[in-house]
Design a protein around this motif. Structure first.
Motif, PDB file in Angstrom:
ATOM      1  N   VAL B 497      -1.836   0.956   2.949  1.00 27.80           N
ATOM      2  CA  VAL B 497      -1.034   1.764   2.020  1.00 27.80           C
ATOM      3  C   VAL B 497      -1.671   1.801   0.627  1.00 27.80           C
ATOM      4  O   VAL B 497      -1.545   2.797  -0.086  1.00 27.80           O
ATOM      5  CB  VAL B 497       0.449   1.298   1.930  1.00 27.80           C
ATOM      6  N   GLU B 498      -2.390   0.735   0.254  1.00 30.64           N
ATOM      7  CA  GLU B 498      -3.060   0.736  -1.051  1.00 30.64           C
ATOM      8  C   GLU B 498      -4.156   1.811  -1.080  1.00 30.64           C
ATOM      9  O   GLU B 498      -4.254   2.595  -2.034  1.00 30.64           O
ATOM     10  CB  GLU B 498      -3.643  -0.648  -1.342  1.00 30.64           C
ATOM     11  N   SER B 499      -4.978   1.855  -0.030  1.00 33.82           N
ATOM     12  CA  SER B 499      -6.027   2.882   0.039  1.00 33.82           C
ATOM     13  C   SER B 499      -5.417   4.277   0.100  1.00 33.82           C
ATOM     14  O   SER B 499      -5.894   5.212  -0.542  1.00 33.82           O
ATOM     15  CB  SER B 499      -6.893   2.688   1.287  1.00 33.82           C
ATOM     16  N   TYR B 500      -4.373   4.387   0.897  1.00 29.96           N
ATOM     17  CA  TYR B 500      -3.655   5.660   1.061  1.00 29.96           C
ATOM     18  C   TYR B 500      -3.134   6.133  -0.293  1.00 29.96           C
ATOM     19  O   TYR B 500      -3.291   7.296  -0.680  1.00 29.96           O
ATOM     20  CB  TYR B 500      -2.514   5.399   2.042  1.00 29.96           C
ATOM     21  N   ARG B 501      -2.535   5.191  -1.047  1.00 28.46           N
ATOM     22  CA  ARG B 501      -1.974   5.529  -2.355  1.00 28.46           C
ATOM     23  C   ARG B 501      -3.075   5.861  -3.359  1.00 28.46           C
ATOM     24  O   ARG B 501      -2.929   6.738  -4.209  1.00 28.46           O
ATOM     25  CB  ARG B 501      -1.135   4.348  -2.836  1.00 28.46           C
ATOM     26  N   ASN B 502      -4.200   5.158  -3.255  1.00 33.08           N
ATOM     27  CA  ASN B 502      -5.335   5.465  -4.131  1.00 33.08           C
ATOM     28  C   ASN B 502      -5.793   6.909  -3.936  1.00 33.08           C
ATOM     29  O   ASN B 502      -6.058   7.628  -4.895  1.00 33.08           O
ATOM     30  CB  ASN B 502      -6.526   4.550  -3.824  1.00 33.08           C
ATOM     31  N   VAL B 503      -5.906   7.309  -2.668  1.00 29.78           N
ATOM     32  CA  VAL B 503      -6.357   8.663  -2.360  1.00 29.78           C
ATOM     33  C   VAL B 503      -5.313   9.674  -2.830  1.00 29.78           C
ATOM     34  O   VAL B 503      -5.636  10.689  -3.463  1.00 29.78           O
ATOM     35  CB  VAL B 503      -6.652   8.803  -0.851  1.00 29.78           C
ATOM     36  N   ALA B 504      -4.024   9.375  -2.549  1.00 29.19           N
ATOM     37  CA  ALA B 504      -2.956  10.296  -2.958  1.00 29.19           C
ATOM     38  C   ALA B 504      -2.908  10.423  -4.479  1.00 29.19           C
ATOM     39  O   ALA B 504      -2.646  11.504  -5.014  1.00 29.19           O
ATOM     40  CB  ALA B 504      -1.615   9.810  -2.415  1.00 29.19           C
ATOM     41  N   SER B 505      -3.173   9.313  -5.188  1.00 29.97           N
ATOM     42  CA  SER B 505      -3.110   9.331  -6.647  1.00 29.97           C
ATOM     43  C   SER B 505      -4.221  10.175  -7.266  1.00 29.97           C
ATOM     44  O   SER B 505      -4.171  10.523  -8.442  1.00 29.97           O
ATOM     45  CB  SER B 505      -3.191   7.910  -7.214  1.00 29.97           C
ATOM     46  N   SER B 506      -5.249  10.490  -6.479  1.00 31.97           N
ATOM     47  CA  SER B 506      -6.317  11.354  -6.999  1.00 31.97           C
ATOM     48  C   SER B 506      -5.945  12.821  -6.826  1.00 31.97           C
ATOM     49  O   SER B 506      -6.675  13.698  -7.274  1.00 31.97           O
ATOM     50  CB  SER B 506      -7.629  11.060  -6.268  1.00 31.97           C
TER      51      SER B 506
END
Lengths: 82, 766
Positions: B497-506
């Motif tokens: 979820v951290e990686s997922y959120r990082n990508v979504a935050s971009s």
């Protein structure tokens, strides 16, 4: 003051990219008889005072631990300069 | 020079009782017996070499296979609809629209990087890039996830300088931007650093190629660098053995990489694909020719005939076994139709790449290798490459885990006054795992090729794929070994979820996952339990989020002596964005914008950066995962980026809210005034939790005043909890946490940036 010469070469089994590039460049310039080049390092170490067997032992240690990376290089020779 | 007599099939049949050093090659007695049963005789020494490298943990996945199946089983049709190539190939391929596809993969090079950090890490980059080339794609970027020992241990500097130097050397010479990754320091990685390298490549749909040997009579061609004595048995022998403390260090010959040769190989392969000169290309990595021939034959028509004398050698004294096992870098194997061989050789000659025809594809179901006129290998290639041993290893719930989980950081007194909280904030900000990694990333070229839209310190890296439409991809990697030690199931999901959120935050939409699972010894039942739980957690999590695992790699035996590393399942998430011009950076740039916190905050400090750096503590339970909230948040961020109503997004991860605020301030050096009263009152937490809690599914965004109403409406419509928590301030030059403390940006920066240089020295001249 006396000098000790240390020579270090990349291990024979390993690829030497710089040597390979040099050999190919020489061949391109027409040196057909040159088939391979390997590039190593030469250290000239200046000593204060006399060169003793103990000092040479110390230099051998330094050569193995610091001047070379014994995973990919060999210390080829350690000798006193003429 | 004595002429070595090869061990032929005939000889093996005639001398069944000959002693063979299978144990030195890492094979167990029952595995050796299994080989004898398969062949109906003893293996020749060449066959033994092949089986031993291909049946090693590194190549065969013998301990992980039974668990990894879940990645293929826990999927829905919707998850795989964009997947052009799934698990099992060199790298997964994902359709990103407009006729473009992207292939990406993350792989470990841990053990070689401890023995020879520079070359180990460099060849790690080289290896993963070749995986991308073999799919028919042009590599466009790399990333790296690194784990080192304690930052103040005397050996750490050697490893860090070597690894970072190796990555930058190889990547920079190749001309590939390094757009992100992560770095952690922890004593558990002291004698076993982790070097996980990711590469991503782009291709048009019609350019996709798979590596298999189809078409009887087609030629098998080896091209690229010559075969030498590099890393003979490297991957297998290294990856199957751990580093014992004391005693002589195990230092077999490692591989030396030549990035300029690889660059030429990239261009050569792309031209071969474009000219339709090849049926398929397979890269040579671990297990060299053994792997390439047996895998190509297994995936194709089932048979192959090879004349090993045709391999171009750098060292003519190599034995047949050594040629089969050599891991010389920058080599590829191609399958070529006979009528295309002239065209093929014209291309390799143009690029000054040496090539030699080794043999041809057959339908006999046998891989036959001849040397000096005699048959030295005669095997069913599937028994080498696919049907190796499979172990369902015993698992045990770790005896120490309940006590560790019971040891909650709740026992620590909470600070209430501003000065104390400020001190804790600075401790977290300058701690090795939270500190700025620009000492590392500044050694990488991250703008080369001119398509980099985001890079470290942004939470995700982003690359433009189509220069006309602006279509691009974003990637992020994450794994929090501390969380995973506390609970590997939740820990793996937290990495996801951290990686997922990082990508979504971009501003991108997450599409697919690649993972690199780093664990201790699978022969330790407690480690095996951790592994099984992590895989299960990751597979369940991917199903919940609706994004498939496309491939990756498993690295076992990461331990020193008896102490395994923390479970470290590095998860890379890739997403796409219609136009990189709509990307969201990880920091605000303008004055007077509103700062909003998305998501709610709970008191979750188990395994947190606060517990680790302020109290030197690891215990309790990690933060909870809420997939619905993560999806809602990602949907909101994507929509807000698309409509241009947020100007930046910083996801909340380690270090919590205050760390995200610090990131937002430091990214462009623009100050802010924030307040936590409403977080405290709405969510019922204290100041420590409001500042440092690592509750998931949260992000901090900046919104220009004119877009305020629209933004609030978007949050309401998508059911994402939102609080106004601050404003940006371009003039003050400081960060103010109202009622608690203020700090100048310059001081924050020096604390954040000073940690790595203090231990590893200035970059130039290292």
């Amino acid at each position: 003051m006396p000098k000790v010469i240390v020579e270090v070469m990349p291990k024979e089994v390993l690829l030497d990219p710089a040597g390979k590039a040099t050999a190919r460049a020489l061949q391109r310039f027409g040196d057909g008889e040159i088939t391979d080049v390997r590039i190593g390092k030469r250290f000239e170490i200046t000593i204060e005072g006399e060169i003793t067997p103990k000092l040479l032992d110390h230099i051998a240690e330094v050569a193995k631990d610091v001047l070379s990376n014994d995973v990919i290089e060999d210390v080829l020779s350690i000798r006193v300069a003429d | 020079m004595t002429e070595l007599i090869p061990d032929t099939v005939e000889n093996a049949t005639a001398t069944p009782a000959k002693d063979q050093p299978y144990d030195l090659l890492g094979l167990k007695p029952d595995e050796y017996q299994q080989i004898r049963d398969i062949l109906g005789r003893r293996p020749t020494s060449g066959e033994l070499a092949m089986y031993s490298v291909m049946w090693s943990e590194h190549c065969s996945y013998k301990s992980s296979k039974v668990h990894l199946r879940q990645f293929g089983e826990k999927v829905t049709e919707a998850m795989t609809k964009n997947l052009m190539v799934g698990m099992g190939e060199n790298a997964g391929v994902v359709d990103i629209g407009e006729g473009w596809a992207v292939t990406f993969k993350i792989e470990s090079h841990n053990h070689p990087s401890y023995i020879e950090p520079f070359q180990g890490a460099a060849t790690g980059i080289g290896g993963i890039v070749r995986d991308i080339i073999s799919m028919g794609a042009r590599p466009v970027a790399v990333m790296d996830a690194l784990r080192f020992g304690a930052i103040d241990h005397p050996d750490t500097s050697r490893v860090v300088n070597g690894v970072v130097g190796g990555i930058s050397f190889y990547g920079n010479c190749l001309g590939l931007p390094n757009i992100g990754g992560e770095t952690w320091f922890d004593p558990v990685y002291q004698a076993n650093p982790l070097v996980n390298a990711l590469a991503v490549g782009a291709l048009r749909h019609e350019d996709l190629h798979l590596a298999n040997a189809k078409g009887v009579g087609n030629l098998v061609v080896l091209f690229g660098a010559r075969t030498g004595g590099d890393g003979i048995g490297g991957a297998s022998i290294l990856a199957s053995d751990t580093f014992a403390e004391g005693g002589p260090t195990k230092r077999p010959a490692v591989q030396v990489g030549d990035p300029f040769a690889e660059k030429v190989l990239i261009e050569c392969c792309l031209e071969l694909f474009a000219g339709d000169c090849v049926e398929g290309i397979q890269d040579l990595g671990a297990a060299g020719i053994s792997c390439a021939t047996s895998e190509l034959a297994s995936n194709g028509d089932g048979g192959m005939f090879i004349t090993l004398d045709n391999v171009l050698l750098r060292d003519p004294t190599l034995t047949a076994e050594e040629i089969l096992m050599s891991e010389s870098q920058e080599r590829m194997m191609a399958i070529v139709r006979p009528e295309m061989i002239d065209a093929f050789l014209a291309v390799t000659t143009k690029w000054d790449v040496e090539a030699s025809v080794l043999g041809e594809v057959t339908d006999t179901g046998r891989l036959i290798i001849e040397w000096k006129g005699q048959t030295i290998v005669d095997v069913d290639p599937r028994t080498v490459a696919i049907d190796g041993p499979v172990y369902d290893r015993p698992m045990e719930y770790p005896t120490w885990l309940d006590a560790l989980q019971a040891d909650s950081p709740a026992k620590f007194a909470r600070a209430t006054d501003g000065d104390e909280l400020k001190k804790q904030f600075l401790t977290v900000l300058g701690s090795p795992n939270e500190a700025d990694t620009d000492w590392i990333t500044n050694q990488y070229d991250y703008y080369v090729m001119g398509n980099t839209a985001l890079h470290t310190p942004d939470g995700a890296g982003m690359i433009r794929i189509d220069e006309v439409s602006g279509l691009g991809v974003a990637l992020a990697t994450d794994a929090n070994g501390r969380y995973c030690q506390l609970d590997p199931y939740i820990g793996a999901q937290l990495a996801l979820v951290e990686s997922y959120r990082n990508v979504a935050s971009s501003g991108a939409t997450p599409l697919a996952v690649s993972d690199c699972l780093n664990f201790g010894s699978p022969e330790n039942p407690e480690v095996m339990w951790q592994f099984a739980r992590a895989v299960e957690g990751l597979a369940d999590g991917c199903l919940e989020l609706g994004i498939p695992v496309t491939g990756g790699n498993v690295s076992f035996y990461n331990q020193t002596g008896d102490v395994p590393i923390h479970p470290t399942p590095v998860v890379a998430v890739m997403g796409s964005i219609d136009n990189v011009a709509r990307r969201l950076p990880s920091g605000w740039q303008d004055d007077g914008e509103n700062l909003y916190l998305l998501g709610v905050t709970a008191d979750e400090l188990g395994g947190s950066a606060w517990a680790g750096s302020v109290h030197d503590h690891l215990g309790g339970i990690p933060p909870r995962v809420d997939f619905t909230a993560e999806k809602d948040l990602a949907g909101l961020l994507g929509a807000a980026a698309h409509e241009g109503i947020v100007t930046c997004a910083v996801d909340l991860g380690t270090g919590g809210f205050i760390r995200a605020v610090a990131d937002g301030v430091l990214r462009f050096g623009v100050g802010a005034r924030v307040w936590i009263d409403e977080i405290v009152s709405r969510d019922g937490v204290d100041a420590t939790a409001a500042l440092f809690s690592e509750t998931q599914a949260r992000a901090l965004v900046s919104v220009a005043r004119e877009d305020d109403v629209k933004f609030r409406g978007l949050c309401d419509g998508r059911h994402v909890p939102v609080l106004r928590v601050g404003v940006t301030d371009k003039r003050s030059g400081e960060l103010e946490v109202q009622g608690l403390f203020s700090i100048e940006i310059d001081q924050m920066r020096s604390v954040h940036r000073g940690t790595l240089p203090a231990h590893f020295g200035p970059v130039v001249g290292g």
